[in-house]
Design a protein around this motif. Structure first.
Motif, mmCIF file in Angstrom:
data_model
loop_
_atom_site.group_PDB
_atom_site.id
_atom_site.type_symbol
_atom_site.label_atom_id
_atom_site.label_comp_id
_atom_site.label_asym_id
_atom_site.label_seq_id
_atom_site.Cartn_x
_atom_site.Cartn_y
_atom_site.Cartn_z
ATOM 1 N N ASN A 1 35.689 -23.772 -16.032
ATOM 2 C CA ASN A 1 36.649 -23.880 -17.133
ATOM 3 C C ASN A 1 36.046 -23.527 -18.494
ATOM 4 O O ASN A 1 36.717 -23.657 -19.521
ATOM 5 C CB ASN A 1 37.237 -25.293 -17.186
ATOM 6 N N LYS A 2 34.776 -23.098 -18.493
ATOM 7 C CA LYS A 2 34.144 -22.701 -19.744
ATOM 8 C C LYS A 2 34.792 -21.421 -20.262
ATOM 9 O O LYS A 2 34.891 -20.422 -19.535
ATOM 10 C CB LYS A 2 32.646 -22.475 -19.528
ATOM 11 N N SER A 3 35.249 -21.443 -21.499
ATOM 12 C CA SER A 3 35.916 -20.267 -22.062
ATOM 13 C C SER A 3 35.166 -19.770 -23.291
ATOM 14 O O SER A 3 34.416 -20.515 -23.926
ATOM 15 C CB SER A 3 37.366 -20.595 -22.433
#
Length: 262
Positions: A13-15
């Motif tokens: 979920n790292k953006s």
């Protein structure tokens, strides 16, 4: 056979909002970096100290999780993306300074006349250095050691991660379309730096400081042959590991210079 100390798992979920905007995607395509650049983040499980950087990098590239999710730009007829080769025998890890917290770091480009107050970049007579076309004073500052303005950034300035980011975006890929105005380079650098570097505020002074550690890596095979990044040593074949030692997150930023139109 050396055992691994560090294990890694993907942070799905790292953006990176700066890289996902329409404007940045357009610029990366214009600079021939879109599709040749990767950003991916992982969690690591053990406490890490900077003196362990070689072991950390070795475990990173040997990790099954990293190899599953960190694919590289292909070369040759095979157009499938590929992992880093498994027979990495030696990894060179370079410490990269990361202390700058303000874009005022680049103000000297205006005060020294490399760029005008409007932001337009001063032109110069065309020349070529190491495969790069130099048609303006900004690229002369970045590439030509004996240019008049090269020394406005000393070696410690050039070692700073924010300078390296700026330089990589300015130089781009193999068929880069350069900007006439510096602002796209400044905005992309600032937003990217904000995305990948972690900061903390000193409770006493209230000043921001960088808490990330940054390392540039190169991998070599059993017989000393170059493995990664890219298909050979080049200014724009890069891989940085950006480590947040508080959260135990590591972000890999990789770019392959390329050889022409894909």
């Amino acid at each position: 056979m050396e055992t691994s100390k560090f294990s890694f798992r993907l942070l799905p979920n790292k953006s990176f909002p700066s890289m996902e905007s329409r404007e940045t995607r357009y610029l990366l395509e214009k600079w021939y970096m879109k599709g040749r650049m990767k950003l991916v983040s992982f969690f690591y499980d053990q406490h890490f100290q900077s003196y362990e950087k070689e072991a950390f990098a070795r475990d990173f590239f040997a990790s099954p999780c990293v190899r599953e999710h960190f694919f590289l730009v292909p070369h040759g007829a095979d157009d499938s993306w590929r992992p880093v080769r498994s027979n990495v025998a030696r990894i060179e890890v370079e410490n990269v300074a990361c202390t700058i917290t303000s874009m005022s770091f680049f103000d000297r480009l205006k005060t020294e006349g490399v760029i005008r107050e409007s932001g337009s970049i001063r032109k110069c007579l065309d020349e070529y250095r190491d495969g790069f076309q130099i048609a303006d004073e900004l690229r002369r500052v970045l590439l030509v050691v004996d240019s008049d303005n090269y020394e406005i950034f000393d070696e410690s300035d050039r070692d700073e991660f924010i300078f390296r980011i700026f330089r990589h975006f300015c130089l781009g890929g193999a068929v880069c379309q350069y900007e006439d105005d510096v602002q796209p380079y400044f905005e992309t650098t600032k937003n990217f730096y904000h995305d990948v570097v972690s900061v903390a505020k000193d409770p006493d002074t209230k000043k921001l400081s960088i808490v990330s550690r940054v390392f540039r890596v190169e991998c070599y095979g059993d017989e000393g042959d170059y493995v990664f990044p890219g298909n050979g040593p080049h200014e724009q074949n890069i891989c940085y590991l950006i480590v947040d030692m508080v959260k135990r997150h590591v972000t890999a930023w990789y770019h392959d210079f390329g050889q022409g139109i894909m």
